[in-house]
Scaffold this motif. Structure first.
Motif, PDB file in Angstrom:
ATOM      1  N   PRO A 126      40.662  45.683  45.911  1.00 51.73           N
ATOM      2  CA  PRO A 126      42.039  45.211  46.100  1.00 51.73           C
ATOM      3  C   PRO A 126      42.122  43.952  46.950  1.00 51.73           C
ATOM      4  O   PRO A 126      43.022  43.127  46.759  1.00 51.73           O
ATOM      5  CB  PRO A 126      42.725  46.397  46.803  1.00 51.73           C
ATOM      6  CG  PRO A 126      41.903  47.587  46.457  1.00 51.73           C
ATOM      7  CD  PRO A 126      40.488  47.079  46.346  1.00 51.73           C
ATOM      8  N   SER A 127      41.198  43.777  47.890  1.00 51.24           N
ATOM      9  CA  SER A 127      41.227  42.589  48.737  1.00 51.24           C
ATOM     10  C   SER A 127      40.890  41.339  47.936  1.00 51.24           C
ATOM     11  O   SER A 127      41.465  40.266  48.159  1.00 51.24           O
ATOM     12  CB  SER A 127      40.268  42.760  49.910  1.00 51.24           C
ATOM     13  OG  SER A 127      40.677  43.835  50.725  1.00 51.24           O
ATOM     14  N   SER A 128      39.960  41.453  46.991  1.00 50.97           N
ATOM     15  CA  SER A 128      39.647  40.318  46.118  1.00 50.97           C
ATOM     16  C   SER A 128      40.848  39.969  45.251  1.00 50.97           C
ATOM     17  O   SER A 128      41.152  38.796  45.033  1.00 50.97           O
ATOM     18  CB  SER A 128      38.443  40.651  45.225  1.00 50.97           C
ATOM     19  OG  SER A 128      37.235  40.454  45.906  1.00 50.97           O
ATOM     20  N   ALA A 129      41.541  41.001  44.765  1.00 56.87           N
ATOM     21  CA  ALA A 129      42.730  40.765  43.952  1.00 56.87           C
ATOM     22  C   ALA A 129      43.807  40.048  44.755  1.00 56.87           C
ATOM     23  O   ALA A 129      44.483  39.138  44.251  1.00 56.87           O
ATOM     24  CB  ALA A 129      43.258  42.098  43.411  1.00 56.87           C
ATOM     25  N   ALA A 130      43.961  40.425  46.031  1.00 50.94           N
ATOM     26  CA  ALA A 130      44.942  39.755  46.888  1.00 50.94           C
ATOM     27  C   ALA A 130      44.546  38.303  47.129  1.00 50.94           C
ATOM     28  O   ALA A 130      45.400  37.400  47.150  1.00 50.94           O
ATOM     29  CB  ALA A 130      45.066  40.500  48.215  1.00 50.94           C
ATOM     30  N   GLU A 131      43.250  38.045  47.302  1.00 50.53           N
ATOM     31  CA  GLU A 131      42.773  36.679  47.495  1.00 50.53           C
ATOM     32  C   GLU A 131      43.047  35.834  46.259  1.00 50.53           C
ATOM     33  O   GLU A 131      43.431  34.661  46.354  1.00 50.53           O
ATOM     34  CB  GLU A 131      41.284  36.678  47.826  1.00 50.53           C
ATOM     35  CG  GLU A 131      40.732  35.313  48.159  1.00 50.53           C
ATOM     36  CD  GLU A 131      39.250  35.334  48.503  1.00 50.53           C
ATOM     37  OE1 GLU A 131      38.660  34.241  48.567  1.00 50.53           O
ATOM     38  OE2 GLU A 131      38.694  36.424  48.711  1.00 50.53           O
ATOM     39  N   VAL A 132      42.854  36.425  45.087  1.00 42.07           N
ATOM     40  CA  VAL A 132      43.126  35.710  43.836  1.00 42.07           C
ATOM     41  C   VAL A 132      44.600  35.305  43.764  1.00 42.07           C
ATOM     42  O   VAL A 132      44.934  34.175  43.381  1.00 42.07           O
ATOM     43  CB  VAL A 132      42.733  36.573  42.630  1.00 42.07           C
ATOM     44  CG1 VAL A 132      43.319  35.999  41.337  1.00 42.07           C
ATOM     45  CG2 VAL A 132      41.216  36.670  42.514  1.00 42.07           C
ATOM     46  N   LYS A 133      45.490  36.205  44.163  1.00 40.19           N
ATOM     47  CA  LYS A 133      46.924  35.883  44.138  1.00 40.19           C
ATOM     48  C   LYS A 133      47.239  34.719  45.074  1.00 40.19           C
ATOM     49  O   LYS A 133      48.036  33.833  44.745  1.00 40.19           O
ATOM     50  CB  LYS A 133      47.744  37.119  44.524  1.00 40.19           C
ATOM     51  CG  LYS A 133      47.766  38.198  43.447  1.00 40.19           C
ATOM     52  CD  LYS A 133      48.660  39.361  43.852  1.00 40.19           C
ATOM     53  CE  LYS A 133      48.676  40.423  42.767  1.00 40.19           C
ATOM     54  NZ  LYS A 133      49.542  41.588  43.148  1.00 40.19           N
ATOM     55  N   GLU A 134      46.618  34.727  46.247  1.00 42.47           N
ATOM     56  CA  GLU A 134      46.819  33.619  47.187  1.00 42.47           C
ATOM     57  C   GLU A 134      46.325  32.308  46.580  1.00 42.47           C
ATOM     58  O   GLU A 134      46.945  31.256  46.738  1.00 42.47           O
ATOM     59  CB  GLU A 134      46.074  33.895  48.497  1.00 42.47           C
ATOM     60  CG  GLU A 134      46.660  35.007  49.336  1.00 42.47           C
ATOM     61  CD  GLU A 134      47.886  34.570  50.118  1.00 42.47           C
ATOM     62  OE1 GLU A 134      48.092  33.351  50.285  1.00 42.47           O
ATOM     63  OE2 GLU A 134      48.648  35.459  50.543  1.00 42.47           O
ATOM     64  N   MET A 135      45.200  32.375  45.872  1.00 42.65           N
ATOM     65  CA  MET A 135      44.636  31.165  45.283  1.00 42.65           C
ATOM     66  C   MET A 135      45.502  30.673  44.122  1.00 42.65           C
ATOM     67  O   MET A 135      45.644  29.457  43.915  1.00 42.65           O
ATOM     68  CB  MET A 135      43.203  31.423  44.817  1.00 42.65           C
ATOM     69  CG  MET A 135      42.345  30.177  44.820  1.00 42.65           C
ATOM     70  SD  MET A 135      40.596  30.528  44.661  1.00 42.65           S
ATOM     71  CE  MET A 135      40.295  31.534  46.103  1.00 42.65           C
ATOM     72  N   GLU A 136      46.083  31.586  43.377  1.00 45.51           N
ATOM     73  CA  GLU A 136      46.983  31.190  42.289  1.00 45.51           C
ATOM     74  C   GLU A 136      48.198  30.452  42.842  1.00 45.51           C
ATOM     75  O   GLU A 136      48.636  29.448  42.262  1.00 45.51           O
ATOM     76  CB  GLU A 136      47.406  32.430  41.498  1.00 45.51           C
ATOM     77  CG  GLU A 136      46.296  33.025  40.652  1.00 45.51           C
ATOM     78  CD  GLU A 136      46.668  34.365  40.022  1.00 45.51           C
ATOM     79  OE1 GLU A 136      46.043  34.742  39.021  1.00 45.51           O
ATOM     80  OE2 GLU A 136      47.599  35.026  40.547  1.00 45.51           O
ATOM     81  N   THR A 137      48.713  30.931  43.968  1.00 42.78           N
ATOM     82  CA  THR A 137      49.851  30.253  44.603  1.00 42.78           C
ATOM     83  C   THR A 137      49.454  28.857  45.075  1.00 42.78           C
ATOM     84  O   THR A 137      50.178  27.874  44.846  1.00 42.78           O
ATOM     85  CB  THR A 137      50.364  31.077  45.795  1.00 42.78           C
ATOM     86  OG1 THR A 137      50.780  32.367  45.331  1.00 42.78           O
ATOM     87  CG2 THR A 137      51.525  30.382  46.487  1.00 42.78           C
ATOM     88  N   ALA A 138      48.304  28.754  45.723  1.00 44.53           N
ATOM     89  CA  ALA A 138      47.827  27.457  46.206  1.00 44.53           C
ATOM     90  C   ALA A 138      47.548  26.507  45.045  1.00 44.53           C
ATOM     91  O   ALA A 138      47.816  25.303  45.138  1.00 44.53           O
ATOM     92  CB  ALA A 138      46.568  27.647  47.043  1.00 44.53           C
ATOM     93  N   ALA A 139      47.019  27.032  43.953  1.00 46.09           N
ATOM     94  CA  ALA A 139      46.683  26.192  42.797  1.00 46.09           C
ATOM     95  C   ALA A 139      47.930  25.538  42.211  1.00 46.09           C
ATOM     96  O   ALA A 139      47.879  24.371  41.784  1.00 46.09           O
ATOM     97  CB  ALA A 139      45.975  27.037  41.739  1.00 46.09           C
ATOM     98  N   ARG A 140      49.033  26.261  42.206  1.00 45.56           N
ATOM     99  CA  ARG A 140      50.271  25.669  41.677  1.00 45.56           C
ATOM    100  C   ARG A 140      50.720  24.495  42.547  1.00 45.56           C
ATOM    101  O   ARG A 140      51.162  23.463  42.035  1.00 45.56           O
ATOM    102  CB  ARG A 140      51.372  26.739  41.593  1.00 45.56           C
ATOM    103  CG  ARG A 140      51.161  27.741  40.467  1.00 45.56           C
ATOM    104  CD  ARG A 140      52.397  28.597  40.246  1.00 45.56           C
ATOM    105  NE  ARG A 140      52.625  29.536  41.338  1.00 45.56           N
ATOM    106  CZ  ARG A 140      52.116  30.763  41.380  1.00 45.56           C
ATOM    107  NH1 ARG A 140      51.346  31.193  40.393  1.00 45.56           N
ATOM    108  NH2 ARG A 140      52.376  31.564  42.398  1.00 45.56           N
ATOM    109  N   VAL A 141      50.594  24.649  43.847  1.00 45.90           N
ATOM    110  CA  VAL A 141      50.980  23.572  44.767  1.00 45.90           C
ATOM    111  C   VAL A 141      50.065  22.360  44.590  1.00 45.90           C
ATOM    112  O   VAL A 141      50.511  21.213  44.640  1.00 45.90           O
ATOM    113  CB  VAL A 141      50.922  24.064  46.225  1.00 45.90           C
ATOM    114  CG1 VAL A 141      51.181  22.925  47.202  1.00 45.90           C
ATOM    115  CG2 VAL A 141      51.932  25.190  46.441  1.00 45.90           C
TER     116      VAL A 141
END
Length: 278
Positions: A126-141
């Motif tokens: 689950p922690s890797s999945a949370a990191e992926v979500k953070e990276m998806e948000t950063a990638a959009r920016v």
């Protein structure tokens, strides 16, 4: 034996079902064996990695447990909250998902015209999945397109790297995960074979050939574990000791690996790096 200030001997049991970073997770996740008759009492357990913490919790609800966790200890139900654990478990977590955006930002700074990045993740964690979500948000920016490649078992890594290369993804971020970290040599070999500039979490991976990393200082984390052990053995209550997150983060770069990929780190990146491998 009396636990008395004038003559205190500390017996610490380390639950060795895996290492957070530099060891390889073991398959066994059973509780530690009961002490033999006449054996010294265990005053405290140091548990490294989620399987080790769970095994220690299953073994005792009274002996203090100092954890070093790479996952979210609240989501993992090891503690009630970071501020007040409310049990016999406390310690440190290196789970800092908000660093994901910084890793992506630094990677883009070092790879010219980077627009497409793959993420190697163990989505069972689950922690890797949370990191992926953070990276998806950063990638959009950052206007970066990303592709998440789920690889939960080491035998899946070759196909994962082949898919990343065939998809034309120009760089890679390896998420923070004990299984991925434990198989670092295999990942390093595959990244080199496919000529993929890769960002890791730990400086220690860069020191053995990884291109670059941005993450917690393992030396600081290990030192803080020792502080927790010392305080508890002197009488502190683990239930009232907040779980700490890292406060120091290190940027590491490997100039030799960069040269093998035809890259040159910007001078500004090398200047601010905490570790430069030549």
């Amino acid at each position: 034996m009396t636990r008395h200030r004038a003559d205190r001997r500390a017996f610490v049991a380390t639950v060795a079902t895996g290492m957070l970073l530099m060891g390889r997770p073991a398959a066994a996740q059973s509780p530690p064996p009961a002490p033999a008759p006449g054996a010294p009492r265990v005053w405290l357990i140091v548990a490294v990695s989620s399987p080790a913490i769970r095994a220690a919790e299953n073994a005792t609800s009274t002996i203090p447990i100092v954890m070093l966790s790479g996952t979210d200890p609240v989501a993992g139900l090891f503690v009630s909250s970071l501020a007040r654990p409310d049990g016999n478990v406390t310690g440190l977590t290196t789970y800092v998902p908000e660093l994901a955006g910084k890793r992506l930002e630094v990677l883009r700074e070092c790879v010219p015209d980077l627009r497409r990045v793959a993420i190697l993740a163990n989505l069972r964690n689950p922690s890797s999945a949370a990191e992926v979500k953070e990276m998806e948000t950063a990638a959009r920016v950052l206007s970066i397109e990303i592709h998440v490649q789920d690889a939960r078992l080491p035998e899946q890594y070759p196909d994962a790297f082949t898919a990343i290369a065939r998809g034309g993804w120009r760089a890679l971020v390896v998420t923070a995960d004990p299984v991925l970290s434990g198989n670092r040599e295999r990942i390093l070999q595959l990244a080199a074979r496919h000529r993929l500039p890769t960002m890791y979490e730990w400086k220690e991976i860069v020191e053995i050939g990884g291109l670059m990393s941005y993450g917690p200082s393992l030396a600081e984390v290990n030192g803080r574990v020792a502080v927790y052990v010392d305080k508890i053995l002197k009488g502190a209550n683990p239930a009232a000791m907040p779980v700490e997150r890292p406060t120091r983060f290190e940027l590491a770069v490997n100039l030799k690996t960069a040269a093998s990929l035809g890259l040159k780190f910007p001078a500004a990146v090398v200047a601010r790096a905490d570790r430069v491998v030549k």
